[in-house]
Enzyme design. Structure first.
Site, short mmCIF file in Angstrom:
data_model
loop_
_atom_site.label_atom_id
_atom_site.label_comp_id
_atom_site.label_asym_id
_atom_site.label_seq_id
_atom_site.Cartn_x
_atom_site.Cartn_y
_atom_site.Cartn_z
CE LYS A 1 -0.85 -0.71 -5.33
NZ LYS A 1 -0.64 -2.05 -4.77
CD1 TRP A 2 1.54 7.68 -8.86
CD2 TRP A 2 0.80 8.04 -10.93
NE1 TRP A 2 2.23 8.74 -9.38
CE2 TRP A 2 1.80 9.00 -10.64
CE3 TRP A 2 0.17 8.09 -12.19
CZ2 TRP A 2 2.18 9.98 -11.55
CZ3 TRP A 2 0.56 9.08 -13.08
CH2 TRP A 2 1.56 10.00 -12.77
CG ASP A 3 3.30 2.08 -4.84
OD1 ASP A 3 3.14 2.85 -3.89
OD2 ASP A 3 3.54 0.86 -4.70
CG MET A 4 5.39 8.79 -4.30
SD MET A 4 5.79 9.09 -2.55
CE MET A 4 6.56 10.65 -2.64
CG ASN A 5 6.41 2.16 -2.66
OD1 ASN A 5 5.58 2.07 -1.76
ND2 ASN A 5 6.24 1.60 -3.83
CG ASP B 1 1.41 -4.36 -7.04
OD1 ASP B 1 2.53 -3.91 -6.72
OD2 ASP B 1 0.35 -3.85 -6.62
CG ASP B 2 7.27 -3.52 -7.89
OD1 ASP B 2 7.82 -3.44 -8.99
OD2 ASP B 2 7.75 -3.04 -6.84
CB CYS C 1 -0.68 3.14 -4.08
SG CYS C 1 0.24 2.04 -2.98
CG ASP D 1 1.52 -1.40 1.58
OD1 ASP D 1 0.72 -1.16 0.67
OD2 ASP D 1 2.76 -1.32 1.46
CD1 TRP E 1 3.91 0.99 4.59
CD2 TRP E 1 4.61 -0.46 6.14
NE1 TRP E 1 3.77 -0.27 4.08
CE2 TRP E 1 4.19 -1.18 5.00
CE3 TRP E 1 5.08 -1.15 7.26
CZ2 TRP E 1 4.25 -2.58 4.94
CZ3 TRP E 1 5.13 -2.54 7.20
CH2 TRP E 1 4.72 -3.24 6.05
C1 DGJ Z 1 3.89 -0.59 -2.02
C2 DGJ Z 1 2.41 -0.75 -2.22
O1 DGJ Z 1 1.71 -0.15 -1.18
C3 DGJ Z 1 2.11 -2.23 -2.35
O2 DGJ Z 1 0.73 -2.43 -2.44
C4 DGJ Z 1 2.82 -2.75 -3.57
O3 DGJ Z 1 2.30 -2.18 -4.72
C5 DGJ Z 1 4.31 -2.48 -3.45
N1 DGJ Z 1 4.58 -1.11 -3.16
C6 DGJ Z 1 5.03 -2.86 -4.70
O4 DGJ Z 1 6.35 -2.54 -4.66
#
Ligand code: DGJ
Length: 791
Positions: free
Chosen positions: A477-481, A367-368, A527, A549, A200
């Site tokens: 923006k389709w995130d996956m964390n 964003d979030d 993302c 990020d 990351w």
């Molecule tokens: C991770 C993303 O990479 C960030 O840019 C942001 O959107 C956060 N998640 C939001 O929780």
């Protein structure tokens, strides 16, 4: 073009040739992959084949009829295990009798025009469908099983793609333990294997390893293609440079666990395979069922890494990215994340959007933090309805107000995840990837939804449809964390649990397919905590990906260089952010933050409302400049120059070669190095160019106490007077200006203005501090323009 010459198959692209043949024992012998060569008859291909007379010592003869054939020393198009080839296999099957030896031999070949979409996975395409396909059918007669090897030749690209299909043509179920997408065997053992690793906030660092013996594996077991090891890899001959030498690039159109192994055999041959990671993979294939392996992309260039990258870039732009945004200029966006994190509400967002509009931003992204009770990352993922306290007028209300400001509106989602503290989890704990009754490992207090479950897919597709239709949404923006742990699908029986990771990908792709067709106008940006899922599978749906990020210019200059080996810059989204940077706490000049980000799809991620007026003014100028050069920066051909000796050098050239933008960054200031050149690439050798630079302004505070050596009175460093003077007085940075022929510029480089060397200030000096960078512009000049300039 694909030709069958008796038992030999020749696949030609404009500059490459790939060839293999069927040998008497039935296997496919790989004959050649490299620069285009001429093979007109089957006899001419003899020169490419291994000459076998007797069996090498301590190897296994394939069969008594073929007693001189050891599969261990053959270059093969596909390899099974158990018949003498002890290297990395292409396929592994456990049969109903418990055996796991595979013996596939040639059965049939078919050449067809056009490329059909895959059924379960995304794939490449060609707008006029001028793709030629070679399908080789291989049969394992011992078990009555079939493998189809598919080769796709792109007439206008120096790319060949490969895929495989396993078909259970027997009447017994089998277990498929591995099915690779491509296998390439070379007769030599002197390759460099280049892979891209990280974590990351530090994705895509290039690593070169000599492949001289044993096996090197590049893989992901994260559930996604991962920031640990990207699926794009290179094999090059020793001594290959950016512009010279043989280089092969391979990538996989897949976003899950991937595997690329390079093995040097006992007989000094090199094999590379790429495909789904066989670790914890096993598919039950019933009679009549088919399993599709993802498509692998292969290219070759003899013009070094840049030559290979050019092929890959063109292919990704033309044959991977699709839909309305394929060639459209991508908007300059302002994202709320680093400006406000979770602490958002309508009025705060509108103030930010307004400041963005004034600076020239075109798209505002929330964003979030906007849904459920999402005040932090412990709750509400899964509850995709607006938080009424933060957004009293809902998504549609905010979108319309943002639109009234003259901006497009975009929104953040993370559809693949759920917090335990959410209504969705409370209602459907069975939709989560969890091992029932066992403790679960945590990551960002969120769990992964089980995309092997069709009910979940249907629910989430509708939930996203509702979000994307709630007002005028132009961007998502389709995130996956989080990465996978506790792999388990409550909807699959125990014996099918090793299908989960791949079923997840098929489910995700299915949902993406539906949503892309329902919302063709939306610009989707992928993302995954930044670049944790930067791959060709995602790019089949989302034309751009938030690459990291980490928007610190000093990380980014390396990360973007890393991405550029396999991916075009139109897919790499890059933001200018605050200083000190939120990920590294590093302070970098505003000019460098912009100049690095400008080589990707530019955005901003900072609190414009709280920035000083100088920075805001600067940003306004940056955006105006970016818009002027956007077509070149986003869709031009990108070349790497130096990426060593503390210096990074890039050039991007418009398709007609009339315009180019250059970049140079010196990471740390090197004293007493006055003389520097910038060397562009990719220009038209015969065109004349006007070469200029983005002239910067020098802040006199950068000279610290040295200022007292040149002014008649004394200023205490960092005093009020020093600060006021710095506000009022700016020194002009150096101005570069010359007209020269493209070839001259590329061969000699532009000798830049003399750099600062601690020997005093002179007007027009190239003043560089740590992290300083420069942006250059090249524009074709006509003969008349040239004489005007000279006058
Ligand atoms: C991770 C993303 O990479 C960030 O840019 C942001 O959107 C956060 N998640 C939001 O929780």
């Amino acid at each position: 073009m694909i030709r069958r010459l008796g038992n030999v198959f020749v696949l030609d692209t404009p500059n490459t040739t790939y060839a293999f043949g069927v040998i008497p024992s039935g296997q496919l012998e790989h004959l050649y992959y490299g620069e285009r060569i001429v093979i007109d008859t089957e006899e001419e291909a003899v020169v490419l084949a291994e000459k076998r007379l007797s069996l090498p010592g301590n190897t296994v003869a394939y069969s008594s009829e073929h007693s001189n054939v050891s599969l261990e020393v053959l270059r093969l198009e596909m390899s099974g295990g158990g018949k003498g080839d002890v290297r990395e296999p292409f396929i592994e099957v456990t049969h109903a009798d418990g055996s796991y030896t595979s013996d596939f031999v040639f059965a049939d070949a078919k050449i067809t025009q056009g490329k059909e979409p895959f059924v379960t996975l995304p794939g490449s395409y060609e707008e006029n469908n001028q793709v030629e396909e070679l399908t080789i059918t291989m049969k394992d007669h011992s078990y009555d099983l079939t493998v189809e090897l598919h080769y796709f030749v792109f007439k206008n690209q120096d790319v060949i793609t490969r895929s495989a299909k396993f078909i259970n043509t027997s009447d017994e179920p089998v277990l498929l333990d591995r099915l690779m997408s491509a296998q390439l065997d070379f007769e030599r053992a002197d390759f460099e294997f280049t892979t891209f690793h990280g974590a990351w906030a530090r994705e895509m660092k290039r690593h070169d390893m000599s492949a001289n013996a044993c096996k090197i594996v590049n893989e992901s077991y994260c559930g996604c293609s991962s920031n640990r090891s990207n699926p794009f890899v290179m094999l090059s001959k020793k001594g290959t440079t950016e512009d010279h030498g043989d280089c092969y690039g391979l990538n996989l159109i897949y976003s899950g666990n991937h595997y690329e192994a390079v093995e040097v055999s006992a007989f000094y041959q090199t094999r590379i395979v790429t495909g789904i990671n066989p670790r914890s993979f096993q598919f039950h294939i019933a009679p009549g069922e088919v399993f599709e392996a993802p498509e692998a992309v292969m290219t070759y260039s003899k013009s070094g890494f840049n030559g290979m990258s050019q092929n890959m870039h063109r292919f990704v732009r033309e044959c991977i990215v699709r839909g309305e945004w394929k060639k459209k200029p991508r908007p300059v966006l302002l994202n709320s994340w680093e400006a406000a994190y979770f602490d958002i509400n309508e009025s705060k967002l509108l103030k930010l959007a307004k400041a963005g509009k004034e600076a020239g931003v075109e798209l505002f992204v929330m964003d979030d933090g906007w849904f459920g009770t999402r005040d932090n990352d412990t709750q509400s993922l899964g509850d995709w309805y607006p938080n009424k306290k933060k957004l009293p007028n809902g998504l549609a209300g905010l979108a319309s107000k943002v639109n009234k400001l003259g901006l497009e509106f975009g929104v953040w989602v993370e559809p693949e995840m759920v917090n335990v503290n959410s209504d969705l989890y409370r209602a459907h704990p069975e939709w989560v990837m969890e091992i029932p009754g066992k403790p679960h490992s945590e990551s960002r207090t969120q769990r992964i939804l089980d995309f092997s479950n069709p009910d979940l897919i249907e629910y989430m597709t509708e939930a996203m449809t509702k979000v994307f239709s709630d007002g005028n949404i132009a961007y998502v923006k389709w995130d996956m964390n989080r990465i996978f742990s506790d792999y388990y699908s409550p909807c699959l029986p125990p014996e099918r649990q090793k299908e989960v990771a791949h079923r997840y990908m098929m489910g995700l792709y299915k949902m993406c397919d539906t949503l892309m067709s329902r919302f063709p106008h939306i610009l989707f940006e992928g993302c995954a905590s930044g670049g944790n899922r930067f791959d060709l599978g995602i790019l089949c749906y989302f034309p751009q990906i938030w690459a990291s990020d980490d928007s610190d210019a000093i990380y980014r200059v390396n990360g973007q260089t890393g991405y550029s080996y396999g991916y075009p810059m139109s897919t790499v989204s890059a933001h200018v952010s605050d200083c000190p940077n939120h990920q590294t706490l590093r302070k970098t000049p505003m000019a460098s933050r912009f100049q690095v980000a400008a080589f990707g799809v530019l955005g901003y991620e900072c609190n414009l409302c709280e920035m000083n007026s100088e920075d805001v003014k600067d940003i306004k100028e940056q955006i105006a400049l970016y818009k002027e050069w956007r077509d070149v920066l986003q869709y031009g051909s990108f070349y790497r120059g130096r990426a060593y000796d503390n210096v990074y050098e890039w050039t991007v050239v418009s398709p007609d070669k009339k315009k180019a933008v250059g970049f140079e960054m010196q990471v740390l200031f090197n004293p007493n190095t006055h003389f520097e050149t910038y060397t562009p690439k990719g220009l038209d050798e015969d065109k004349k160019y006007l070469f200029t630079n983005r002239q910067l302004q020098i802040n006199i505070k950068d000279f610290g106490g040295l200022i007292n050596q040149v002014i008649p009175f004394h200023i205490k460093p960092d005093s009020l007077l020093h600060n006021v003077a710095a506000k009022l007085v700016k020194l002009p940075g150096e101005k570069e200006y010359c007209i020269a022929n493209g070839k001259t510029l590329m061969e000699s480089g532009v000798h830049l203005k003399q750099g600062f060397g601690a020997t005093g200030y002179a007007e027009d000096i190239r003043f560089t501090t740590d992290f300083a960078s420069r942006m250059y512009f090249m524009e074709e000049v006509s003969n008349t323009m040239e004489s005007e300039h000279i006058e």
